[in-house]
Design a protein around this motif. Sequence first.
Motif, short mmCIF file in Angstrom:
data_model
loop_
_atom_site.label_atom_id
_atom_site.label_comp_id
_atom_site.label_asym_id
_atom_site.label_seq_id
_atom_site.Cartn_x
_atom_site.Cartn_y
_atom_site.Cartn_z
N ALA A 9 6.79 1.00 6.55
CA ALA A 9 7.52 0.68 7.78
C ALA A 9 8.54 -0.43 7.55
CB ALA A 9 6.55 0.28 8.88
N HIS A 88 3.25 6.01 20.24
CA HIS A 88 3.90 5.70 18.96
C HIS A 88 4.24 6.97 18.17
CE1 HIS A 88 4.77 3.79 15.11
NE2 HIS A 88 3.82 4.50 14.55
N ILE A 134 6.60 0.40 18.30
CA ILE A 134 5.80 -0.01 17.14
C ILE A 134 4.58 -0.77 17.68
CG2 ILE A 134 5.71 -1.84 15.38
CD1 ILE A 134 8.22 -0.86 14.20
N TRP A 136 3.16 -3.55 17.53
CA TRP A 136 3.44 -4.87 16.94
C TRP A 136 2.18 -5.70 16.71
CZ3 TRP A 136 8.02 -5.49 14.86
CH2 TRP A 136 9.10 -4.76 15.37
N TRP A 139 0.41 -4.99 13.51
CA TRP A 139 1.18 -5.05 12.27
C TRP A 139 1.13 -6.43 11.65
CZ3 TRP A 139 7.16 -3.98 11.68
CH2 TRP A 139 7.41 -3.41 10.43
#
Length: 140
Positions: A9, A88, A134, A136, A139
């Motif tokens: 990503a 997503h 995304i 977030w 991540w």
Amino acid sequence: MKTLHSYWAYIVLAVLIFTVVKAIIGLTQKKEFTHKEFRLGLFTLITAHIQLLIGLGWYFMSPWYKALKTNGGEVMSEPMARLLAIEHPLMMIIAITLITIGWSKHKKQVKSEAKFKTFAIFYGLALVLILARIPWSNWF
Ligand code: HEM
Ligand code: HEM
């Protein structure tokens, strides 16, 4: 697979942002569309397609897909589960489709301005959709 998707990503986002910024600069400063821009656009397309493949691969082995099949109602009512199981994946597929359409369209165009414009619009819109969906908080 999940780790790969997570690291890949970074590459996708980096090259996509780069392509969009270059397209906007090229458009506003009336630059010529050279083979460098062509290669960058193609590279972005390929990284996005690879991410699609990795994403699909992980998706069907992931607990999110299983949960959706066995307990759909609960997934829909829980924001994080819904993001991972539906929002997503769906939004990213739309974004990658936009990139692919942008790529195809630019090939048929002749003028530099038209090519930059196509990249700015299609790759740019894809970037916005990707940033919007995304996960977030999962991540980094
Ligand atoms: C689920 C997997 C994938 C789907 C659904 C998919 C779909 C597509 C579609 C519809 C196009 C047509 C674009 C056009 O009209 O020119 C395309 C082109 C392309 N894809 Fe994919 N793709 C996938 C995976 C990959 C992977 C894994 C790679 C690279 C390793 C890749 C590399 C490319 C390249 C290089 C092009 C053509 C570029 C050109 O026009 O010269 N794709 N793909
Ligand atoms: C441009 C395309 C994409 C980008 C930039 C992207 C990016 C990301 C990022 C940053 C995460 C969080 C990673 C983490 O938890 O560490 C993630 C998670 C995920 N992605 Fe994607 N993704 C893309 C496409 C897709 C596609 C096409 C699918 C499936 C069809 C998919 C399925 C998933 C799933 C299921 C997760 C959750 C991982 C988990 O926590 O189990 N992604 N994605």
